[in-house]
Structures are given as C-alpha cells and as structure tokens.
Design a protein around this motif. Sequence first.
Motif, PDB file in Angstrom:
ATOM      1  N   LEU B 679       0.830  -1.201   0.000  1.00 49.87           N
ATOM      2  CA  LEU B 679       0.000   0.000   0.000  1.00 49.87           C
ATOM      3  C   LEU B 679       0.872   1.261   0.000  1.00 49.87           C
ATOM      4  O   LEU B 679       0.599   2.227  -0.723  1.00 49.87           O
ATOM      5  CB  LEU B 679      -0.894  -0.025   1.247  1.00 49.87           C
ATOM      6  N   ILE B 680       1.909   1.235   0.812  1.00 44.54           N
ATOM      7  CA  ILE B 680       2.828   2.379   0.845  1.00 44.54           C
ATOM      8  C   ILE B 680       3.540   2.512  -0.499  1.00 44.54           C
ATOM      9  O   ILE B 680       3.693   3.616  -1.028  1.00 44.54           O
ATOM     10  CB  ILE B 680       3.831   2.233   2.008  1.00 44.54           C
ATOM     11  N   VAL B 681       3.930   1.383  -1.058  1.00 45.39           N
ATOM     12  CA  VAL B 681       4.585   1.423  -2.365  1.00 45.39           C
ATOM     13  C   VAL B 681       3.646   2.017  -3.405  1.00 45.39           C
ATOM     14  O   VAL B 681       4.034   2.864  -4.206  1.00 45.39           O
ATOM     15  CB  VAL B 681       5.061   0.009  -2.774  1.00 45.39           C
ATOM     16  N   ALA B 682       2.393   1.597  -3.363  1.00 45.68           N
ATOM     17  CA  ALA B 682       1.428   2.133  -4.330  1.00 45.68           C
ATOM     18  C   ALA B 682       1.313   3.647  -4.178  1.00 45.68           C
ATOM     19  O   ALA B 682       1.254   4.388  -5.158  1.00 45.68           O
ATOM     20  CB  ALA B 682       0.067   1.473  -4.147  1.00 45.68           C
ATOM     21  N   GLY B 683       1.324   4.105  -2.932  1.00 42.14           N
ATOM     22  CA  GLY B 683       1.260   5.547  -2.686  1.00 42.14           C
ATOM     23  C   GLY B 683       2.471   6.261  -3.259  1.00 42.14           C
ATOM     24  O   GLY B 683       2.345   7.309  -3.896  1.00 42.14           O
ATOM     25  N   GLN B 684       3.639   5.697  -3.027  1.00 38.95           N
ATOM     26  CA  GLN B 684       4.860   6.308  -3.552  1.00 38.95           C
ATOM     27  C   GLN B 684       4.833   6.333  -5.079  1.00 38.95           C
ATOM     28  O   GLN B 684       5.227   7.319  -5.694  1.00 38.95           O
ATOM     29  CB  GLN B 684       6.096   5.538  -3.062  1.00 38.95           C
ATOM     30  N   VAL B 685       4.380   5.238  -5.678  1.00 40.01           N
ATOM     31  CA  VAL B 685       4.386   5.174  -7.140  1.00 40.01           C
ATOM     32  C   VAL B 685       3.348   6.148  -7.712  1.00 40.01           C
ATOM     33  O   VAL B 685       3.653   6.936  -8.615  1.00 40.01           O
ATOM     34  CB  VAL B 685       4.133   3.734  -7.640  1.00 40.01           C
ATOM     35  N   HIS B 686       2.147   6.135  -7.160  1.00 46.38           N
ATOM     36  CA  HIS B 686       1.110   7.041  -7.684  1.00 46.38           C
ATOM     37  C   HIS B 686       1.552   8.497  -7.576  1.00 46.38           C
ATOM     38  O   HIS B 686       1.485   9.253  -8.539  1.00 46.38           O
ATOM     39  CB  HIS B 686      -0.210   6.849  -6.936  1.00 46.38           C
ATOM     40  N   GLY B 687       1.993   8.876  -6.376  1.00 50.63           N
ATOM     41  CA  GLY B 687       2.421  10.268  -6.182  1.00 50.63           C
ATOM     42  C   GLY B 687       3.613  10.596  -7.059  1.00 50.63           C
ATOM     43  O   GLY B 687       3.698  11.677  -7.648  1.00 50.63           O
ATOM     44  N   GLY B 688       4.535   9.656  -7.140  1.00 52.34           N
ATOM     45  CA  GLY B 688       5.723   9.868  -7.973  1.00 52.34           C
ATOM     46  C   GLY B 688       5.354  10.048  -9.429  1.00 52.34           C
ATOM     47  O   GLY B 688       5.862  10.938 -10.112  1.00 52.34           O
ATOM     48  N   LEU B 689       4.458   9.221  -9.905  1.00 50.98           N
ATOM     49  CA  LEU B 689       4.024   9.339 -11.308  1.00 50.98           C
ATOM     50  C   LEU B 689       3.443  10.719 -11.561  1.00 50.98           C
ATOM     51  O   LEU B 689       3.765  11.372 -12.557  1.00 50.98           O
ATOM     52  CB  LEU B 689       2.970   8.272 -11.626  1.00 50.98           C
ATOM     53  N   VAL B 690       2.589  11.165 -10.649  1.00 48.87           N
ATOM     54  CA  VAL B 690       1.934  12.456 -10.885  1.00 48.87           C
ATOM     55  C   VAL B 690       2.975  13.571 -10.936  1.00 48.87           C
ATOM     56  O   VAL B 690       2.903  14.471 -11.773  1.00 48.87           O
ATOM     57  CB  VAL B 690       0.856  12.741  -9.816  1.00 48.87           C
ATOM     58  N   GLN B 691       3.976  13.494 -10.057  1.00 49.93           N
ATOM     59  CA  GLN B 691       4.992  14.553 -10.106  1.00 49.93           C
ATOM     60  C   GLN B 691       5.775  14.537 -11.415  1.00 49.93           C
ATOM     61  O   GLN B 691       6.118  15.577 -11.959  1.00 49.93           O
ATOM     62  CB  GLN B 691       5.923  14.461  -8.892  1.00 49.93           C
ATOM     63  N   GLY B 692       6.043  13.326 -11.924  1.00 54.56           N
ATOM     64  CA  GLY B 692       6.754  13.238 -13.204  1.00 54.56           C
ATOM     65  C   GLY B 692       5.881  13.670 -14.367  1.00 54.56           C
ATOM     66  O   GLY B 692       6.334  14.354 -15.292  1.00 54.56           O
ATOM     67  N   ILE B 693       4.627  13.280 -14.324  1.00 56.45           N
ATOM     68  CA  ILE B 693       3.682  13.675 -15.372  1.00 56.45           C
ATOM     69  C   ILE B 693       3.511  15.192 -15.364  1.00 56.45           C
ATOM     70  O   ILE B 693       3.416  15.844 -16.401  1.00 56.45           O
ATOM     71  CB  ILE B 693       2.323  12.964 -15.160  1.00 56.45           C
ATOM     72  N   ALA B 694       3.527  15.754 -14.153  1.00 55.15           N
ATOM     73  CA  ALA B 694       3.373  17.204 -14.022  1.00 55.15           C
ATOM     74  C   ALA B 694       4.524  17.938 -14.698  1.00 55.15           C
ATOM     75  O   ALA B 694       4.330  19.002 -15.280  1.00 55.15           O
ATOM     76  CB  ALA B 694       3.279  17.597 -12.556  1.00 55.15           C
ATOM     77  N   GLN B 695       5.729  17.363 -14.630  1.00 51.95           N
ATOM     78  CA  GLN B 695       6.828  18.018 -15.353  1.00 51.95           C
ATOM     79  C   GLN B 695       6.568  17.949 -16.854  1.00 51.95           C
ATOM     80  O   GLN B 695       6.821  18.902 -17.584  1.00 51.95           O
ATOM     81  CB  GLN B 695       8.181  17.370 -15.048  1.00 51.95           C
ATOM     82  N   ALA B 696       6.062  16.832 -17.313  1.00 54.56           N
ATOM     83  CA  ALA B 696       5.826  16.675 -18.743  1.00 54.56           C
ATOM     84  C   ALA B 696       4.742  17.627 -19.240  1.00 54.56           C
ATOM     85  O   ALA B 696       4.838  18.152 -20.346  1.00 54.56           O
ATOM     86  CB  ALA B 696       5.433  15.233 -19.046  1.00 54.56           C
ATOM     87  N   LEU B 697       3.728  17.860 -18.415  1.00 51.96           N
ATOM     88  CA  LEU B 697       2.547  18.557 -18.933  1.00 51.96           C
ATOM     89  C   LEU B 697       2.235  19.921 -18.315  1.00 51.96           C
ATOM     90  O   LEU B 697       1.623  20.759 -18.969  1.00 51.96           O
ATOM     91  CB  LEU B 697       1.303  17.671 -18.744  1.00 51.96           C
ATOM     92  N   TRP B 698       2.593  20.144 -17.054  1.00 57.41           N
ATOM     93  CA  TRP B 698       2.012  21.310 -16.405  1.00 57.41           C
ATOM     94  C   TRP B 698       2.990  22.291 -15.762  1.00 57.41           C
ATOM     95  O   TRP B 698       2.821  23.502 -15.872  1.00 57.41           O
ATOM     96  CB  TRP B 698       1.000  20.838 -15.335  1.00 57.41           C
TER      97      TRP B 698
END
Lengths: 285, 819
Positions: B679-698
């Motif tokens: 569950l913690i890993v999922a949280g890290q991955v989800h949050g991490g993805l959003v931060q990386g996606i945010a660099q790509a898009l926003w």
Amino acid sequence: MIPVKFDYVAPTSVEEALAALGEHGDDAKIMAGGQSLLPVLRMRLNAPEVVIDLGGIDALRGVRDEGDAIVVGAMTTHHEVRDHPLVREHALLVAKAAADVADAQIRHRGTFGGALAHADPAGDLGAPALALGAQFVIAGTDGTRTVEASDFFVGLFETAIGDDEILTEVRIPKHTGWGAHYEKFVRVAHQWPIVAVAATVRGSIDEARVGLTNMGPTPLRARATEAALAGVSATEDGVRAAADLAAEGTDPPSDLNGAADYRRHLARVLTRRAVLEAAGAQAWS
Amino acid sequence: MTATQDRPAQEIGRDRRRKEDQRLITGRTRWTDNITLPGMLHLAMVRSPFAHATITSIDVEEAKASPNVVAVLSGKDFGDELGVNINAWPITPEQKTPTHSPMPADRVAFAGEIVAVVVARSAAEARDAAELVDVEYDEQPAVVGIKKALEDTVLAHPELGTNKSALWVFDSAEAGTGGDVEAAIAQARADGIVIEREYRQQRLIPAFMEPRSVVVDPTGEQLTMWSATQIPHILRFALAATTGVPESKIRVVAPDVGGGFGGKLQTTPEEWITWAVARRLSKPVKYTETRSESLMAAHHGRDQVQTLTLAADRDGRVTGFKVHLDADLGAYVSLVGGGVPVLGAFMFNAIYKFPAYRFECQTVLTNSTWTDAYRGAGRPEATYAIERMMDELAAEVGVDPLEIRERNWITHEEFPFTTVAGLEYDTGNYEAATARAKEVFGYDALRAEQRERRERGDRVQLGIGVSTFTEMCGLAPSRVLGSLDYGAGGWEHASVRMLATGKVEIVTGASAHGQGHETAFSQIVADRLGVPFEDVEVLHGDTQVAPRGLDTYGSRSLVVGGEALVKAVDKVVEKATRLAAHLLEASEDDLDYAGGRFTVRGTDQGIAIQELATAAFAAHDYPEDMEPSLDADATYDPVNFNYPHGTHLCAMEVDTETGKVSMRKYTCCDDIGTIINPLIVAGQVHGGLVQGIAQALWEEAVHDESGTLVSGSFVDYLLPTSADTISFDVVHADDPSVCTTNTLGTKGVGEAGTIASTPAVVNAVVDAVRHLGVRDIQMPCTPERVWRAIHANDGDAPTPGGAMPHFDEGALNQDGAAQ
Ligand SMILES: Cc1cc2nc3c(=O)[nH]c(=O)nc-3n(C[C@H](O)[C@H](O)[C@H](O)COP(=O)(O)OP(=O)(O)OC[C@H]3O[C@@H](n4cnc5c(N)ncnc54)[C@H](O)[C@@H]3O)c2cc1C
C-alpha cells in the motif's frame, strides 16, 4: 498571507450596507463570498480599512421568477445557481458555466454577484450573462438603477457599479428551451479559463447567442458569429464559417498559457464546438 | 544459533494502513507552525524585489516604531554569528562558489533574497512592520537563463569574473570503463546513425504541502531548533560548523513534516536568521513562510539544457553516447546544488550496454532562485534524455521503441553487470518487467488503434510512450561519496530498545516527512523480532532521541536505514539468545527462535522475547560475561547503490485542433525487489508518477528577463490535482529481482515514479503527432506548444518556440523529419 488589519461590518439589510459604504467611502470594501477578495487581501494587493460582509443579508439570496425573466440575487452561490430549477429551465447557459467555476469548495462560497462585480476577464460568468442580455440591478443611497450587460462590463476588473453602490440582483431574460453549452479550455481542472465560449441556441439552429471569456479585458459577445449562425444547420460544416468569425475584434492577452494568436485560434475552434454541443449535435467525429 | 528465517513472514508484504496517517491527515499533530512557546516572538522577512542590486541603505525607524515590534535587524547588524549557508558538495576543486550569507548586507543576487528581518509579538504585527522597512537599492543588470549566463556578458556575481561555476567530466575512455565516444560518433557518421538533440529540463518548484517553518528556543541548556526539514542531523552539523555553537549544545527536531520532495533537503537562510535572532534576543522565535515566499525563495529543481549525441549502427545498436549539460544553479551553490546534475552522470546510460560514454556538466550561476534536489535529483533528467533519445533512434531505424530498447538493454543473464559509467548493477530483469507491462497495458491493441486513427486522419491522435528506466538510489556508499568530494557519508543508524514491559522502541536516523516509515519499519521489526506490529514504536527526527543519522532523501530510508534496523534487531536476537540459554539452562545451540519465542529443541521449555526484556531489566539473573541489556545499535554503510527498474507505458490522446493532450492509459511495472508494504509502495508510485507527469505537462517556474518569478502563485504554477489524472495501472514483477546487497532484498521506490514517467508521457505526445512532422515538444507540453509543433509547417501557426531542432545542421540522418 496575513491581511492588513481591517474592521469588519456585517449589515443585515441593503440599506445598512449602503449606509456603511457611505460612511467609510473609499476605505471600505464589500465582501460577498470572499473567494476573490480574501486572496487579494492576504497577498496585500489591497488593504481596505473596513470590510462590509453581505453574507448576513438574506434578501440578496435566491432566484425568483418574474415573468419574462428570472432574477438571481447577488449573494446566491455558484453551487445554488448551478442547481436551481429556475436557472436550469430558463437560463441553462448560466447553470452550465456556474458548474465549471473553480472547485466544489469555492462554488459553495463564491457568489454570482461577487463574481460579476469582480469582473475578472477570465471569470466564467460574465460571458453567459452578456450572451443572455442580463440586466444588473444596482442599489445606491439614491435608489436603484438597472444597467444592461453591454454597459456593465467597463474594463479589466471594472464595472458600472459605483464606489458607493451595491449590486443587488441580476435579471436574466428567459431563454426557455434553448440548448446551452459552456466550453471552457483549461490545462488543469481548477484553473481559470484560458479561453471559454458560452453558447446557447434555439432550435438547430434558428437563433444563437455566443459570449467569449478571456478574449479581451471584458467578456465579449460574438455578434458576427451570432448573426451568421441564424438558420445554419447544426453540423460541423454548417457552423464552421460562423465560428471562424468569433475571434474578430477580440483583444486577448498573451501569457504563460498562450499567446494572443493561439487564443484567437482557440476561440474559433471552441465556438464551433460549443455551438454544436448547445444544439445537441456531436461536436466530435 | 539465531535463525528467524523459518518463521513465516506475516508483516512483510502486508497491506498495512499507515499508523501515522490519522494524526497527519487530521493535522492534530506537531507541525512546526503548531508549536507555541512561552514568550515566543514572530519573524517576518523583508525580501528584495530585485534580482540583482546593491543595497544602498536600509531605514528601519518606522518599522521599529510600529506596534509591538521588538527589533528590526539587517545583515550589517550581525557578525560571524549569522553563519553562512554552506555548499556541501563542491563538484570540482576549482568550483567557483559565491559566499552565501543568509542575509547579505551589501548586495542581493536573486529576487526574494532576505535583506532584513522584523521581530514582533505577533506574526501579523511583524508582517505589518516589514512593509515599513525602507530599503534603497541600486539595481544592477541581472543574468537570467542558462544561455545568457554562458555568454558571461552580465555576471550574477561580478567578483567571480564569470558565471561558470564548475565543469565536471566523466569519460569512459579515461575511466577505463568503455571506449572513446568521439571515435564512435565519427564511425557512425560514416556508416551508421547519429542523433543529435537539445532538450530542456525546465525549472520546477518542489511545492511541498507544508510551507517551511522554524522555531528556535535558546532558553535551555541546549539551543533547540524545530524545523520543517528533511535533514535534522545535517542541519545540526551545519549550524555547529558555521555559527560557532558547539554541536553538543544544539538540539534539532524535525517534528511531523508535511512533504519535502528534496525541497527540504536544505539548510536555509530562514533557519540561520531565526537561529541568530533567537540567540541575539534570548527569546524563543518562530518564522513560517507564506506560500508566495515558498514558491519564490525555497529552492527550485531541474533547470538544465541537455546537448546530446547518440551514435548507433544501422540496426540501432548504440555505439556511443555523449552528453553535455548546462545546469542552472541559480544565485548560489546551495547545499547539494552542483551535485544534483552530477548524480545524473551515472544514469544516462540507463539500462543499456553502451560501449562508449562521455558526460560533461557545466554549472552556471544566474540571478534567480537557487536550485537543488527535487524528487529524483539528476536521475529524472538523465532518464528523460536517454529515453527520449531511444524513441528518436527507434523512429530513425523504423522499429518499435520497445524493440530498439531490447536490442540495447542488459539481459537478465548478464547480471551483475558493470556499466559504462562504472556502476555495478546487481540484479534486474528488464525483459520480464517489459513483458508484464505490455500485457497489462494492452500494447498491441493500442498500437492497432493508433494506426487506425492515423489512417482515418482522426482529429484526436493517439500516441504511445515508453520509458524503461533504472536508477541508482539508496544514497549511498560513503566511500563513493568521498570519491565525489561530497561533504558527508551515506551510512544510516538504528537502535532497538527493549522496554521492560516487552514493548519495543526503535530509533532511526532516517527522518520521515510523509513516507510512512513508522509503519514499514514496524512491520520489519515485527517480523524479524517476532513481536506484535502494535508493540513497535518508531522514533525519529529529534537529535536528542536519534543522535546519529543522515536523514531522508535519495530513496535511502528503507534500503539503508531499514538495513541498519535489521542489523540492530539481529544483535538484539543474539543477546536474547544468550540470556535465554542462561535462563533456560540450555545450550545456545539447542535453542530455536520463532514467533518471538525461544524454545529448547525437543522439550516444551521456552521463553518469550518480552519475558527476556523484563529479565534483562530486572537483571537479577544473567550471564556473567554479559551486560544486563538486550538493546542494540547498528550503523550500516551500504556497499553499493541499488537499482530499481521498471517499464512504463503511457498512451496519450492529442487533440490536433487545439493541441490539448489527455492521458488515456498509464501502466507501469516496477521491479523494486522485496516489497515491505504494497500500500505504501502504491502511494509512492502514484504520487511519484503524478509529479513526473506534471513536469511533462504542467509545471514550469518562469523568471522574466529581469529575474522576477512570473509563476509566483498556484494560479500560474500549475500543480495538478486528482481531477487532472487518471487511475494508473501499477503492477510489479511477479518474480522480482531482489537486491543482493541488503538483507531484506529491497530496492528504493521513493523516486521511481517521478524518474520514469516524464519521458513516457512526452514520448507518447510526440508519438501521437510524429507522422505530422513533429520530433520534439518542449516541456511542459502545453496545448499551445503542441499546437504550434503540429502546425509549424502548414502555415497555421508561427514557428514553434517550443520544438527544439537538432543543433548540428551538417549531421547525417537529420533530414527526414520536419524541424
Ligand atoms: C482557487 C480559486 C479558483 C477560482 N477559479 C475560478 C474559475 O475557474 N472561474 C471563475 O469564474 N472564478 C473562479 N474563482 C473566483 C470565484 O468564482 C469567486 O467566487 C468570484 O470571483 C468572486 O465571488 P465572491 O462571492 O467570492 O466575491 P468576493 O471575493 O467577496 O468579492 C469580489 C469583488 O467583488 C466585490 N463585490 C462582491 N459582491 C459585490 C456586490 N454585491 N456589489 C458590489 N461589489 C461586490 C468585492 O468588493 C470584491 O472587490 C476562483 C477563486 C479561487 C479562490
């Protein structure tokens, strides 16, 4: 994010509010939902000595039927406007735009009158109000006057409301049965529109009203587009030529979200899509 | 014997909800700003509106006369006791490092730099008075942006004579880890493929949820600083080293901290000023920044121009990769500032077997907010560059981007593998992660849809982006850090305290600020010690409680701190074994330890670890050659980095008429070794993805030419919310490649999502419109940039400012695609 110290007045009637405004003059600021005013105060971009909170004036809330128009009280929240049966029946365009304002928290605090009085060129409610030919009822110590939408928006964050006046309600001529769509173009969901188009049509298409958001210092009405839309068929090709007129005479800003030429391009594309949606036609292939 | 292995693992691998969340989410906890001390005073900072200016005068009289103002101080009111903000990682001996005073008395070098501080009885009164401080500036020309800085015509710090801070080089031919890259490029120009690109890593703002805050209490025997920091231990060391207070007289506490993402891996002017004011006035003081101050003056991240040359043979086998980075440090070389791009040096070769590699990093000083670590620190930049280049290579060769990667990656039989950058990857299985990701993603079906839409000329085009990343994390083997001239080690410390009642306190030198260490570490201890999860208390973040540690960053807490904990627990078990043998009157060799209980083999005799803890506390009966305690400490220095990897696949839809992009599907299969808490890993991955996606898009921090931060509020600095993202498919390798250099077999996951996702998204956007002549779109891929890139050639839109063409006009293989 601490505002400069101010006094707080909470009148319970428009008369009291006007009296307070008269007493403090330039040093006072009216607060409706506070969703635009408070950020300004907290960032210290403005420092009124007195804040007059309209929140306690029940008479300014709600929507009523007045024959050929509905009347929306200035202190009606975006949330209430969005869901109100009278608004949905007779001014669907306004309900749709209100649904797109900010996020749920802000919609529960921010008000119809506050948003229009604030006159942010990127605000979502000006274009629909303009497109529907709304009338603004403004109260002063000498009584009330009514201002047409076309005269209400004067400039960037500037309206016909005088320093000693209060916007009390907005009359919106009924557009019963008109299809409506508010096409708001944003990069993230909670953003003000980069460009938005408010379109409402009767039939498909007998008559149309189109307002533009953030294509100039005030909301704009795309009258050439409206004229060209009368009698066209609600298809991509039918609407295209009229939509292509939407950017004419506009003066959009250039900023991090887009240069003026891009915004003009968006206005044309979004107008086409908004009109088709409003007419109940699929805007998408 | 001390075997615990045969006990079934009950906690490790379990989806435990985080025990810290109730207090963190409700806010009923000790955030720094919640701390109130008797007689506490409040600070407000006066900041320069100019990016570069000399201070001609500061008139504080009116501010001093303001109600309840206690003092107004500027740089010249302090002497050495103000200290300096240090650079802990000079990347070369010649590095040009401007002196970084927390509050310069003479000259400011970025907009937002502090020139005076107001001390008042309330925060509001301090803020009011700060506006009355009258500072006269003599504005100087400011240098903003990497390209301008490299010209050296306007200088960020005139006394240095140049904006160039340091040039750091790694060359595989010189290091003996590979061949000569120039030779490989020359060869490829003759008979292969050369791809040359310039990519921009825009500046980002860490934008942690809790603004920075600091409280200093000078009234005790130890001076205490509470700070919203990731690094209480490094902070204590730096305070002692620069302000003349003995380390033993300093206590630093990082109470609950609301996010950091590298943004609180810093020693800040605000902390130093608060420290100095408290000492000067002998009163507790507090400073909490506003969000505007945070965006403007807390450090930024990324900000590089990457000049890349990739050489390959005609089949797309890479023969050499040359990287030149220009990295913007901002106005100062901050704590780890210059080292961040250097961390990327080892990662541009990623998962591939490149025969030759050269990396150069030129750091430059500018009159803008200083930069430092931001989630991934150096590795996202490297991963972006190589993963974008591999897609370009695939397009050039005309094969699927996954195929081109397969031709170049290290196969699973080849581990351990020493890379061209000199790192030894212990384990990995890129084939397996890729196969799994492809399957979950529905790769073939999406490719078919993409073809169909292209043929139909659909207004909405579909693109598929690939990112097969690895990273080095678990910072870090101390000797390696020493060889890089980093100012500290990379070990971690843990203690286990067996309480008399059988409860367990563990102390870690890692300093969680939202990661969930309290839960994950409790799970580890529960399993290895055989005590209930609920009986384990995890203590951290206070130098009085956790005196030794190197804090939390670089995905290190579990893989380094967790290993220290394992070692400490093992020592406890060893001691307990001796005590158990003594009390059970048995030989240690006849004892089994399982489920928290020692038993004498072949008998029904036994004793629980909790009973032993009580016995050790009473100390009535214990072996003569033993101290009456089961407690243990361990300090663990990792022997290697560790190397999580994964395959990320992203499908993006592009509205070719408006340039608007939207995410259709995102699948990642990360191989991170053993998972302690999914569950913690999922949280890290989800949050991490959003931060990386945010660099790509926003996200993009923009300074205008005069050095003013244009994206100075969240109206202009676009942070995404859940409304802007989709549900990601997060899966893991079925048969993970466990790490071989730590006992638990874990690999870091704190930064993985951020590192991997940015190129996956941009690759997908470019892939969607490549057939329209687009080869690149500068980040963030705003609708405007996408639209301009698409219409660059059809007269609909002016030349793209965003799309970066190649930089060597004469190069081969550059004529196919549009600019
Ligand atoms: C994060 C965020 C996002 C937002 N996003 C959007 C968005 O996407 N689209 C959008 O349209 N808006 C957006 N808003 C603004 C929101 O719609 C506000 O509710 C609105 O602009 C102001 O309404 P209010 O009732 O809060 O007015 P207030 O903030 O209280 O007042 C605004 C101004 O109008 C004056 N005023 C208010 N009422 C009267 C009156 N009756 N007579 C005379 N003067 C009056 C006040 O003196 C003040 O100057 C956003 C706000 C926030 C904080």
